[in-house]
Design a protein around this motif. Structure first.
Motif, PDB file in Angstrom:
ATOM      1  N   LEU A   4       4.945  -3.756 -10.232  1.00  0.00           N
ATOM      2  CA  LEU A   4       5.743  -3.464 -11.260  1.00  0.00           C
ATOM      3  C   LEU A   4       5.836  -2.055 -11.516  1.00  0.00           C
ATOM      4  O   LEU A   4       6.797  -1.743 -12.210  1.00  0.00           O
ATOM      5  N   GLN A   5       5.511  -1.016 -10.517  1.00  0.00           N
ATOM      6  CA  GLN A   5       5.731   0.340 -10.938  1.00  0.00           C
ATOM      7  C   GLN A   5       6.628   1.073  -9.520  1.00  0.00           C
ATOM      8  O   GLN A   5       7.487   0.118  -9.000  1.00  0.00           O
ATOM      9  N   TRP A   6       6.034   2.129  -9.136  1.00  0.00           N
ATOM     10  CA  TRP A   6       6.658   2.718  -7.926  1.00  0.00           C
ATOM     11  C   TRP A   6       5.927   2.545  -6.699  1.00  0.00           C
ATOM     12  O   TRP A   6       5.857   3.379  -5.850  1.00  0.00           O
ATOM     13  N   GLY A   7       5.315   1.282  -6.527  1.00  0.00           N
ATOM     14  CA  GLY A   7       4.713   1.087  -5.277  1.00  0.00           C
ATOM     15  C   GLY A   7       3.066   1.529  -5.734  1.00  0.00           C
ATOM     16  O   GLY A   7       2.853   1.988  -6.537  1.00  0.00           O
ATOM     17  N   ASP A   8       2.255   1.292  -4.501  1.00  0.00           N
ATOM     18  CA  ASP A   8       1.092   1.757  -4.373  1.00  0.00           C
ATOM     19  C   ASP A   8      -0.080   1.171  -5.483  1.00  0.00           C
ATOM     20  O   ASP A   8      -0.797   1.622  -6.045  1.00  0.00           O
ATOM     21  N   GLU A   9       0.604  -0.116  -5.893  1.00  0.00           N
ATOM     22  CA  GLU A   9      -0.405  -0.510  -7.159  1.00  0.00           C
ATOM     23  C   GLU A   9      -1.463  -1.419  -6.646  1.00  0.00           C
ATOM     24  O   GLU A   9      -2.225  -1.951  -7.553  1.00  0.00           O
ATOM     25  N   GLY A  10      -1.748  -1.666  -5.524  1.00  0.00           N
ATOM     26  CA  GLY A  10      -2.929  -2.439  -4.915  1.00  0.00           C
ATOM     27  C   GLY A  10      -2.376  -3.932  -4.525  1.00  0.00           C
ATOM     28  O   GLY A  10      -3.563  -4.863  -4.659  1.00  0.00           O
ATOM     29  N   LYS A  11      -1.038  -3.986  -4.208  1.00  0.00           N
ATOM     30  CA  LYS A  11      -0.722  -5.361  -3.766  1.00  0.00           C
ATOM     31  C   LYS A  11      -1.525  -6.116  -2.706  1.00  0.00           C
ATOM     32  O   LYS A  11      -1.994  -6.890  -2.806  1.00  0.00           O
ATOM     33  N   ALA A  20       6.744  -5.769  -1.237  1.00  0.00           N
ATOM     34  CA  ALA A  20       6.510  -4.319  -0.656  1.00  0.00           C
ATOM     35  C   ALA A  20       7.182  -3.489  -1.676  1.00  0.00           C
ATOM     36  O   ALA A  20       7.993  -3.562  -2.153  1.00  0.00           O
ATOM     37  N   GLN A  21       6.566  -2.310  -1.747  1.00  0.00           N
ATOM     38  CA  GLN A  21       6.989  -1.084  -2.536  1.00  0.00           C
ATOM     39  C   GLN A  21       6.964  -1.708  -4.074  1.00  0.00           C
ATOM     40  O   GLN A  21       5.975  -2.354  -4.353  1.00  0.00           O
ATOM     41  N   GLY A  22       7.558  -1.025  -4.968  1.00  0.00           N
ATOM     42  CA  GLY A  22       7.460  -1.627  -6.492  1.00  0.00           C
ATOM     43  C   GLY A  22       8.473  -1.854  -7.080  1.00  0.00           C
ATOM     44  O   GLY A  22       9.778  -1.236  -6.680  1.00  0.00           O
ATOM     45  N   SER A  23       8.604  -2.829  -7.913  1.00  0.00           N
ATOM     46  CA  SER A  23      10.004  -3.039  -8.787  1.00  0.00           C
ATOM     47  C   SER A  23      10.756  -1.904  -9.275  1.00  0.00           C
ATOM     48  O   SER A  23      11.870  -1.934  -9.286  1.00  0.00           O
ATOM     49  N   MET A  24      10.222  -0.720  -9.517  1.00  0.00           N
ATOM     50  CA  MET A  24      10.993   0.499 -10.172  1.00  0.00           C
ATOM     51  C   MET A  24      11.668   1.239  -9.168  1.00  0.00           C
ATOM     52  O   MET A  24      12.391   2.199  -9.218  1.00  0.00           O
ATOM     53  N   LEU A  25      11.336   0.802  -7.718  1.00  0.00           N
ATOM     54  CA  LEU A  25      12.158   1.332  -6.685  1.00  0.00           C
ATOM     55  C   LEU A  25      13.192   0.535  -6.167  1.00  0.00           C
ATOM     56  O   LEU A  25      13.887   0.641  -5.143  1.00  0.00           O
ATOM     57  N   THR A  37      15.047   3.468 -10.482  1.00  0.00           N
ATOM     58  CA  THR A  37      15.413   4.835 -10.969  1.00  0.00           C
ATOM     59  C   THR A  37      16.250   5.490 -10.043  1.00  0.00           C
ATOM     60  O   THR A  37      16.046   6.505  -9.420  1.00  0.00           O
ATOM     61  N   TYR A  38      17.320   4.624 -10.051  1.00  0.00           N
ATOM     62  CA  TYR A  38      18.596   5.103  -8.925  1.00  0.00           C
ATOM     63  C   TYR A  38      18.979   6.518  -9.087  1.00  0.00           C
ATOM     64  O   TYR A  38      19.125   7.117 -10.339  1.00  0.00           O
ATOM     65  N   PRO A  39      19.254   7.334  -8.316  1.00  0.00           N
ATOM     66  CA  PRO A  39      19.322   7.050  -6.679  1.00  0.00           C
ATOM     67  C   PRO A  39      17.756   7.221  -5.981  1.00  0.00           C
ATOM     68  O   PRO A  39      17.854   7.019  -4.635  1.00  0.00           O
ATOM     69  N   PHE A  40      16.734   7.665  -6.882  1.00  0.00           N
ATOM     70  CA  PHE A  40      15.425   7.724  -6.199  1.00  0.00           C
ATOM     71  C   PHE A  40      14.774   6.417  -6.299  1.00  0.00           C
ATOM     72  O   PHE A  40      13.594   6.110  -6.763  1.00  0.00           O
ATOM     73  N   VAL A  41      15.319   5.585  -5.228  1.00  0.00           N
ATOM     74  CA  VAL A  41      14.777   4.123  -5.001  1.00  0.00           C
ATOM     75  C   VAL A  41      14.708   3.954  -3.658  1.00  0.00           C
ATOM     76  O   VAL A  41      15.276   4.809  -2.731  1.00  0.00           O
ATOM     77  N   THR A  42      14.354   2.836  -3.241  1.00  0.00           N
ATOM     78  CA  THR A  42      14.310   2.213  -1.780  1.00  0.00           C
ATOM     79  C   THR A  42      15.348   1.482  -1.565  1.00  0.00           C
ATOM     80  O   THR A  42      16.427   1.460  -2.331  1.00  0.00           O
ATOM     81  N   SER A  43      15.795   0.898  -0.491  1.00  0.00           N
ATOM     82  CA  SER A  43      17.104   0.406  -0.138  1.00  0.00           C
ATOM     83  C   SER A  43      17.158  -0.846  -0.119  1.00  0.00           C
ATOM     84  O   SER A  43      17.859  -1.652   0.456  1.00  0.00           O
ATOM     85  N   SER A  44      16.060  -1.637  -0.551  1.00  0.00           N
ATOM     86  CA  SER A  44      15.889  -3.166  -0.698  1.00  0.00           C
ATOM     87  C   SER A  44      15.800  -3.586  -2.053  1.00  0.00           C
ATOM     88  O   SER A  44      15.438  -2.797  -2.939  1.00  0.00           O
ATOM     89  N   SER A  45      15.819  -4.975  -2.186  1.00  0.00           N
ATOM     90  CA  SER A  45      15.494  -5.581  -3.549  1.00  0.00           C
ATOM     91  C   SER A  45      14.029  -5.943  -3.504  1.00  0.00           C
ATOM     92  O   SER A  45      13.850  -6.862  -3.090  1.00  0.00           O
ATOM     93  N   THR A  46      13.574  -5.062  -4.474  1.00  0.00           N
ATOM     94  CA  THR A  46      11.865  -5.236  -4.544  1.00  0.00           C
ATOM     95  C   THR A  46      11.610  -6.097  -5.544  1.00  0.00           C
ATOM     96  O   THR A  46      10.405  -6.645  -5.879  1.00  0.00           O
ATOM     97  N   THR A  47      12.370  -6.678  -6.398  1.00  0.00           N
ATOM     98  CA  THR A  47      12.269  -7.388  -7.561  1.00  0.00           C
ATOM     99  C   THR A  47      12.290  -9.024  -7.152  1.00  0.00           C
ATOM    100  O   THR A  47      12.532  -9.345  -5.786  1.00  0.00           O
ATOM    101  N   ALA A  48      12.000  -9.959  -8.168  1.00  0.00           N
ATOM    102  CA  ALA A  48      12.046 -11.160  -7.781  1.00  0.00           C
ATOM    103  C   ALA A  48      13.265 -11.912  -7.016  1.00  0.00           C
ATOM    104  O   ALA A  48      13.255 -12.829  -6.390  1.00  0.00           O
ATOM    105  N   GLY A  49      14.474 -11.180  -7.451  1.00  0.00           N
ATOM    106  CA  GLY A  49      15.573 -11.761  -6.811  1.00  0.00           C
ATOM    107  C   GLY A  49      15.755 -11.444  -5.280  1.00  0.00           C
ATOM    108  O   GLY A  49      16.548 -12.141  -4.513  1.00  0.00           O
TER     109      GLY A  49
END
Length: 407
Positions: free
Chosen positions: A10-17, A221-226, A232-244
């Motif tokens: 739910l954050q910017w990755g590295d949450e311990g998933k 993988a990664q986190g939802s805020m990416l 936090t666009y444009p400082f994000v990854t290039s995929s859909s990291t949320t449930a969708g």
């Protein structure tokens, strides 16, 4: 009746998933990834031995659990080959239990070259692993896919056009060195065994498993805020990291998701550039980084550290329809006299904090919620009340057994 669970950061990755997926995989029959690439870094600690997985799902350490890489991933063949080789050396079996979608788009050496030179100018803070450029080619409908490896003659024609395009970008836009076509083709040719051993029509496989009522974990993988759309666009990854991203990245409909477990640290970290409202620059930040060993599992970069941001979590939980929460690294806060939590932002978008008394006790050996210090219980209860969501799991260390199941 099986229960299929989506596990998301739910954050910017590295949450311990990775640790939580590994812990829950023991009672599941399959673990499936659906987005990202080897920019992910899931750290697991089992019987004192640490494993870092970048591509292979975290369920691989359980011998009876099947593992899938879905069509939504971008795939570096050398990275996958290296990871499989390392795990096999540890006695882990991949035969008849590891499956890779034929529709995965491949990361080429030219993607990596473009990623690195571009980030020097743009300063997004990417991992430099070619993820973004590979997704660009996917969207532009010119990507090489895993299934293209079945016909080397056709692959050569398609690849020649793509490498030529990439080299034009490198030379003309960035004044960088081009990469020889033969080198790119050789990398694919050297890893053909991955296609022959692990190729699969994973959508058909998942459809069969659902009909068989198998219990499946979907591993984000990664986190939802990416997230490319909601982060936090444009400082994000290039995929859909949320449930969708699950349905598009695996080809499985939302009705087959029974629960969504959102994972957050007891504080907040971020790697790379981008906004971070609760970031700290004092002794508290140093303490969080030191005790929490806050260095990226993939890049080794030091993570920026700050207090937990419940206002941001409130929004991201709505986007993901989170049904249950997991709080990790609670033990990192054991030494703090006071702990702050962001509950809102002021008119200048600065965080408004609520301060809690710390518990100043070691929680790493606690195995029940009632066994936690009262101040720690109060901290968790406030998170539940504010986010209107039950905390079902609390992690108090990196090992499997350092996990509290609250309900």
């Amino acid at each position: 009746m099986s229960t299929n669970t989506l596990i998301l950061g739910l954050q910017w990755g590295d949450e311990g998933k990775g640790k939580i997926v590994d812990a829950l995989a023991e009672s599941s029959e399959a673990v499936c990834r659906f987005q990202g690439g080897h920019n992910a870094g899931h750290t697991l600690k089992v019987d004192g031995e640490q494993k870092v997985l970048h591509l292979v799902p975290s369920g691989i350490l359980h011998p009876k659990v099947n593992c899938v890489l879905g069509n939504g991933l971008v795939l570096s063949l050398p990275a996958l080959a290296h990871e499989i080789s390392d795990l096999k050396e540890s006695g882990i079996n991949f035969e008849d239990r590891f499956f890779v979608s034929e529709d995965c788009c491949l990361i080429l050496p030219t993607h990596i070259a473009i990623d690195k030179v571009r980030d020097k100018e743009e300063g997004i803070g990417t991992t430099g692993r070619g993820i973004g450029p590979a997704y660009e080619d996917k969207i532009a409908r010119r990507a090489i896919r895993f299934g293209d490896l079945k016909d080397l003659k056709e692959l050569k024609i398609k690849l020649f056009k793509l490498v030529n395009y990439h080299n034009q970008v490198l030379e003309k836009l960035y004044s960088a060195e081009s990469i020889a076509f033969d080198d790119v083709f050789e990398e694919l040719e050297n890893n053909l065994f991955l296609y022959h051993n692990y190729k699969c029509k994973t959508q058909d496989l998942l459809k069969m498993w659902v009909k068989q009522d198998k219990t499946i974990i979907f591993e984000g993988a990664q986190g939802s805020m990416l997230d490319i759309d909601h982060g936090t666009y444009p400082f994000v990854t290039s995929s859909s990291t949320t449930a969708g991203g699950l349905s598009s990245g695996l080809g499985i409909g939302p009705k087959h998701i029974d629960s969504i477990l959102g994972i957050t640290k007891a504080y907040t970290t971020r790697v790379g550039e981008g906004p971070f409202p609760t970031e700290l620059f004092d002794a508290n930040a140093e303490e969080l980084a030191k005790v929490g060993h806050e260095f990226g599992a993939t890049t080794g970069r030091p993570r920026r550290c700050g207090w937990l941001d419940l206002k941001a979590l409130e929004s991201i939980m709505f986007i993901n329809s989170v049904s249950n929460l997991c709080i990790t690294k609670l033990d990192v806060l054991d030494g703090f006299k006071d702990i702050k939590v962001c509950v809102d932002y002021d008119d200048d978008e600065k965080p408004i904090y609520k301060t809690f008394a710390g518990w100043e006790e070691d929680t790493s050996n606690v195995r029940s919620f009632d066994g936690l210090p009262e101040a720690a219980q109060n901290y968790i209860s406030f998170i539940e009340e504010t986010l209107d969501c039950t905390v079902g799991i609390v992690s108090v260390g990196p090992s499997r057994d350092q996990t509290i199941y609250k309900d």
